[in-house]
Design a protein around this motif. Structure first.
Motif, short mmCIF file in Angstrom:
data_model
loop_
_atom_site.label_atom_id
_atom_site.label_comp_id
_atom_site.label_asym_id
_atom_site.label_seq_id
_atom_site.Cartn_x
_atom_site.Cartn_y
_atom_site.Cartn_z
N ALA A 94 0.84 -1.21 0.00
CA ALA A 94 0.00 0.00 0.00
C ALA A 94 0.87 1.25 0.00
O ALA A 94 1.65 1.46 0.93
CB ALA A 94 -0.92 0.00 1.22
N PRO A 95 0.76 2.12 -1.01
CA PRO A 95 1.53 3.36 -1.02
C PRO A 95 1.08 4.30 0.09
O PRO A 95 -0.10 4.31 0.47
CB PRO A 95 1.24 3.96 -2.40
CG PRO A 95 -0.06 3.36 -2.81
CD PRO A 95 -0.11 1.99 -2.21
N ARG A 96 2.03 5.08 0.62
CA ARG A 96 1.73 5.99 1.72
C ARG A 96 1.44 7.39 1.19
O ARG A 96 2.19 7.91 0.35
CB ARG A 96 2.89 6.05 2.70
CG ARG A 96 2.90 5.02 3.81
CD ARG A 96 2.80 3.59 3.38
NE ARG A 96 3.05 2.68 4.50
CZ ARG A 96 2.86 1.38 4.46
NH1 ARG A 96 2.44 0.80 3.34
NH2 ARG A 96 3.10 0.62 5.52
N PHE A 97 0.37 7.99 1.70
CA PHE A 97 0.02 9.36 1.37
C PHE A 97 -0.29 10.12 2.66
O PHE A 97 -0.37 9.53 3.74
CB PHE A 97 -1.20 9.41 0.44
CG PHE A 97 -0.96 8.82 -0.93
CD1 PHE A 97 -0.42 9.60 -1.94
CD2 PHE A 97 -1.26 7.49 -1.19
CE1 PHE A 97 -0.19 9.06 -3.20
CE2 PHE A 97 -1.04 6.94 -2.44
CZ PHE A 97 -0.49 7.73 -3.45
N THR A 98 -0.47 11.43 2.52
CA THR A 98 -0.78 12.26 3.68
C THR A 98 -2.15 12.88 3.52
O THR A 98 -2.50 13.39 2.45
CB THR A 98 0.25 13.38 3.85
OG1 THR A 98 1.55 12.80 4.04
CG2 THR A 98 -0.08 14.25 5.07
N GLY A 99 -2.94 12.82 4.59
CA GLY A 99 -4.24 13.47 4.62
C GLY A 99 -4.45 14.05 6.00
O GLY A 99 -4.26 13.37 7.00
N LEU A 100 -4.81 15.32 6.08
CA LEU A 100 -5.01 16.00 7.36
C LEU A 100 -6.49 16.36 7.52
O LEU A 100 -7.14 16.78 6.56
CB LEU A 100 -4.17 17.28 7.44
CG LEU A 100 -2.67 17.15 7.19
CD1 LEU A 100 -2.01 18.52 7.30
CD2 LEU A 100 -2.04 16.17 8.17
N ALA A 101 -7.01 16.18 8.73
CA ALA A 101 -8.38 16.57 9.02
C ALA A 101 -8.54 18.07 8.76
O ALA A 101 -7.81 18.89 9.31
CB ALA A 101 -8.74 16.23 10.45
N LYS A 102 -9.48 18.42 7.89
CA LYS A 102 -9.64 19.81 7.48
C LYS A 102 -10.04 20.71 8.66
O LYS A 102 -9.61 21.86 8.74
CB LYS A 102 -10.69 19.89 6.37
CG LYS A 102 -10.84 21.26 5.75
CD LYS A 102 -11.81 21.20 4.57
CE LYS A 102 -11.96 22.57 3.91
NZ LYS A 102 -12.89 22.50 2.75
N GLN A 103 -10.85 20.17 9.54
CA GLN A 103 -11.31 20.96 10.68
C GLN A 103 -10.17 21.18 11.67
O GLN A 103 -9.52 20.24 12.11
CB GLN A 103 -12.46 20.23 11.38
CG GLN A 103 -13.00 20.98 12.57
CD GLN A 103 -14.18 20.26 13.18
OE1 GLN A 103 -15.10 19.88 12.47
NE2 GLN A 103 -14.15 20.07 14.48
N GLY A 104 -9.90 22.42 12.01
CA GLY A 104 -8.91 22.74 13.03
C GLY A 104 -7.47 22.79 12.55
O GLY A 104 -6.54 22.70 13.35
N LEU A 105 -7.23 22.91 11.22
CA LEU A 105 -5.86 23.00 10.73
C LEU A 105 -5.16 24.24 11.28
O LEU A 105 -5.75 25.32 11.39
CB LEU A 105 -5.85 23.05 9.20
CG LEU A 105 -6.14 21.73 8.47
CD1 LEU A 105 -6.19 21.96 6.96
CD2 LEU A 105 -5.08 20.67 8.80
N VAL A 106 -3.89 24.09 11.61
CA VAL A 106 -3.10 25.19 12.18
C VAL A 106 -1.98 25.56 11.21
O VAL A 106 -1.22 24.68 10.78
CB VAL A 106 -2.50 24.79 13.54
CG1 VAL A 106 -1.57 25.88 14.06
CG2 VAL A 106 -3.61 24.51 14.54
#
Length: 819
Positions: free
Chosen positions: A431-443
């Motif tokens: 499985a290739p690795r990617f990045t995903g950040l929760a949109k709510q509360g980004l700093v």
């Protein structure tokens, strides 16, 4: 030379895993390593595998691939090999001192209990898979199909794919197409394809033959009375009819006359048998319904119990594999075979697949679809083949699971965790690795001394074959709010795919974190004690995504025999989290399995699409979470507060949208796991197993107290499940119900008095009209006998019981929070 080198790699500590995968792939299309016959290549590789202790461990756990497993078992059965390998020591292990020969494990060596089929010989085994085309295949069907395939491949026999289309009301051409597609998804290839309806003419002849031999009779007893008579072991008034009378009534059935439609053909076996399946079972019904394949040619249709042994015999099936729930019918199966004097297949029972939090009944699954509780038969919460594969289950994982279960007859309740754990082992290396950040509360974060640039990084830290992706770097990056809330000034952190950095400054506004400043320390390569952070460069190329997590449709793990599954539904089971993903997510296609770093595994349900020319809005990449066998925690829709003990702390995050702030951890030290809130005390507290166990024990004690008081189990969640409202029955409906009961008695009396066909028909028509009138008025079918079934009394729950129920709900929340 190539296969000798492959053996060296296996035995001499070479690239063992690669060699195993290679052999499994070669054998996917071939019976042997080279060509269609046994060769030196097979001998060389077999000797290497047999002497390798690691391979024997992998084989016992069912992790070496189904093709290699099948080949190894087959070669192990060839007599020429037995003498040469019996005394062969395992590499890394001393040879047995007593000189005992290795046991012939044949079908048992894979970890599951595969029992050798009675009378099975190599090349002569014929198995079959006969589903009814009335719904999608679920994983219980898949187990049966894969188990049949296993024996077919082991003995190099034949696999018959047959649709049981004996019931025209349930047969659906669309489902036939879907089931064949599901079979293809499971990588099952059949040698023969047929329909039970192909043999309708033969079965009609067999039915008439049984009538002429006095082995079957036509019965016009109504269904309710017949059921009652079978339970009381009372013979039908028609059982003693002459052959001539039965043949005349049979002709009425075959012609589909009004009287014929009130009749069925029953086998005359033994009404006094302790086995209910032998109490004169129905073998033919009269139905004026069109069949998808034969149209209106036939007015009578055989039951599955009558058709199955005949078609198995005619099609040359040697071994009929069935779940143990059919065991009582085995005697009936052989009775038909023996009375008709046809070839006798061998029945072999295996345990049906029972899974926690799951129902596998097509009728119950159809109810979920009809009620709109799921999106369809392929809903990721459904145990259908398409449902579990849409959720990220691989065919190889399910095959390995079936192999581990074997063909044992012991029925056990299996946890989904076991299947998903196997699945994780298969997808993790690729499985290739990617990045995903929760949109709510980004700093927003400022990284000093960095200019915008990009470079290629490996998609997988341990497998270069997965490829590379472009990672963007710059002075403006983003962190998830919960990660930012756990940081303190001066702390060393590791930015994944970048390096170590120091937290220089935390900007605040009142009690909220509004930004961070980091300075790189890329020369520091000590990553052992640092907090690992996922991040994204704040770029317009970032891709929108939605992560979807699912919970079980049924909240209770194992339902009691008399429990209604509908009492354990209605809770929220679908959770969506908006993400901001790295630009490479735009390349992910439907069906691709990936890992979002520090979040888990996901399968792409629909790919990202750029802004539409009509709406001007892009379509986010929809990602469905793949369970990994561990306890899953559904992502939070708002940022939870982190507990504090009152010590000096940094300010909480300023979330976006409707989110709430989170307090920084107490004591100026980061929590061991960012984003994991402590339940009580300070944020660095680590809960012990004893604390969780104590809370669980208290919950169980409360549940026992409730059951002792009320006599029933406490409902899920500490709250009684809402009961569906009973249909309103007016006084007029009661009067109709009384008439239905009286008219039913009239029909039974007319039949017992041998009244004329016209008299019986008129009475039956009047009864049907009354039933229709009742259903139009109430919305439900009239109960059998014209009397409503008595409803079980609800357990009396006193005020004390209500109080205990409240405590159960509260304690359940405590346990969930602790976990």
């Amino acid at each position: 030379k190539q296969w000798y080198q492959r053996r060296v790699a296996i035995t001499a500590g070479g690239d063992f895993n690669t060699s195993i995968r290679y052999c499994n792939e070669v054998l996917a299309q071939n019976s042997y390593m080279v060509g269609s016959k046994l060769s030196l290549a097979d001998m060389s590789v077999y000797a290497g595998l047999k002497s390798n202790h690691s391979f024997n461990i992998v084989l016992s756990k069912g992790l070496c691939g189904s093709n290699l497993t099948r080949w190894f078992q087959h070669v192990s059965n060839i007599s020429e090999f037995q003498a040469s390998v019996a005394d062969m020591p395992l590499s890394g292990r001393k040879a047995p001192k007593d000189g005992k020969k290795a046991a012939d494990n044949t079908l048992k060596e894979e970890g599951g209990k595969f029992v050798e089929l009675p009378g099975a010989t190599h090349g002569n085994v014929v198995v079959r898979f006969p589903p009814e085309a009335s719904g999608y295949l679920h994983i219980g069907h898949a187990k049966a199909a894969l188990l049949n395939q296993y024996y077919q491949q082991t003995f190099e026999g034949k696999f018959v794919m047959r649709f049981d289309d004996t019931n025209p009301a349930k047969e659906n051409v669309e489902f036939e197409k879907i089931i064949l597609e599901d079979i293809a998804l499971l990588n099952i290839k059949y040698d023969k394809f047929s329909f039970t309806s192909n043999y309708f003419p033969d079965m009609l002849k067999y039915a008439e033959e049984m009538i002429r031999k006095g082995l079957a009779y036509v019965d016009d007893t109504d269904a309710a009375t017949m059921k009652d008579e079978r339970e009381k072991r009372t013979e039908s008034a028609n059982r003693s009819n002459s052959v001539a009378v039965n043949l005349q009534k049979w002709q009425d059935m075959v012609a589909g006359t009004d009287y014929g439609r009130t009749c069925c053909l029953r086998a005359k076996i033994d009404m006094q048998s302790d086995n209910g399946c032998l109490r004169d079972p129905t073998i033919y019904r009269c139905k004026n319904e069109a069949h998808p394949r034969t149209g209106t040619k036939y007015k009578v249709y055989p039951t599955y119990d009558f058709a199955c042994p005949i078609v198995d015999s005619v099609e040359g099936v040697t071994h009929a594999l069935r779940t143990t729930e059919y065991h009582d019918r085995d005697v009936q199966y052989y009775w038909f075979i023996d009375q008709l004097g046809i070839r006798r297949p061998c029945i072999w029972d295996f345990a049906r697949l029972n899974l926690t939090h799951t129902v596998l009944s097509k009728r119950k699954l159809a109810w979920f679809v009809e009620q709109g509780l799921v999106s369809g038969w392929d809903d990721p919460r459904f145990p259908t083949v398409r449902g579990v594969m849409r959720r990220g289950m691989t065919v190889e994982a399910f095959k390995q699971f079936v192999i581990l279960q074997g063909s044992a007859k012991s029925v056990v309740q299996m946890s989904w965790d076991k299947i998903w754990t196997i699945n994780k082992k298969i997808i993790d290396p690729i499985a290739p690795r990617f990045t995903g950040l929760a949109k709510q509360g980004l700093v927003p974060v400022t990284v000093t001394g960095v200019s915008d640039h990009s470079k290629n990084c490996a998609k997988h830290p341990k497998n270069t074959e997965v490829g590379e992706k472009e990672v963007h770097y710059g002075s403006k990056v983003l962190l998830e709010g919960e990660d930012a809330a756990a940081l303190t000034p001066g702390q060393m952190v590791t930015m994944i795919n970048w390096g170590n950095m120091v937290v220089d400054h935390i900007a605040t506004s009142g009690q909220l974190v509004t930004g961070l400043t980091l300075s790189p320390r890329l020369d520091n390569t000590d990553f052992k004690k640092t907090v690992k952070l996922t991040w994204l460069c704040d770029k317009p190329q970032n891709v929108g995504a939605v992560a979807v997590h699912y919970d079980n449709l049924i909240s209770k793990a194992v339902l009691g025999k008399d429990e209604d599954y509908k009492s354990y539904i209605g809770h929220e089971t679908e959770f969506e989290t908006e993400l901001v993903g790295d630009p490479c997510l735009a390349e992910v296609k439907k069906g691709d399995i990936i890992q979002l770093q520090r979040k888990g595994y996901y399968i792409c349900d629909s790919p990202y699409q750029p802004a539409s020319e009509f709406t001007g809005l892009p379509m986010p990449c929809m990602l469905i979470n793949i369970p990994d066998g561990r306890m899953q925690q559904v992502p939070k829709t708002t940022l939870p507060p982190l507990a504090s003990n009152g010590s000096a702390k940094t300010a909480p995050v300023a979330p976006s949208g409707n989110g709430t702030g989170v307090d920084a951890p107490a004591g100026g030290k980061p929590a061991p796991k960012p984003a994991a809130p402590a339940v009580s005390g300070n944020a660095d507290a680590i809960l012990t197993k004893d604390e969780i166990k104590a809370a669980v024990d208290k919950l169980l004690a409360l549940k026992k107290q409730y059951k002792d008081l009320t006599g029933v189990d406490a409902p899920a969640g500490g709250k009684p499940a809402p009961k569906p409202a009973a249909p309103a029955v007016s006084g007029n409906a009661d009067a109709i119900l009384t008439q239905i009961g009286e008219q039913g008695t009239v029909v039974r009396n007319l039949k017992s008095q041998k009244a004329t066909k016209d008299e019986i028909k008129a009475a039956v028509d009047k009864l049907l009209a009354l039933k229709k009138q009742y259903k139009d008025l109430t919305g439900v079918d009239a109960p059998a006998g014209g009397k409503p079934a008595p409803k079980p009394a609800a357990p009396a729950v006193s005020g004390n019981a209500d109080a205990i129920l409240t405590q159960i709900g509260e304690q359940g929340n405590v346990v969930r929070n602790l976990k």
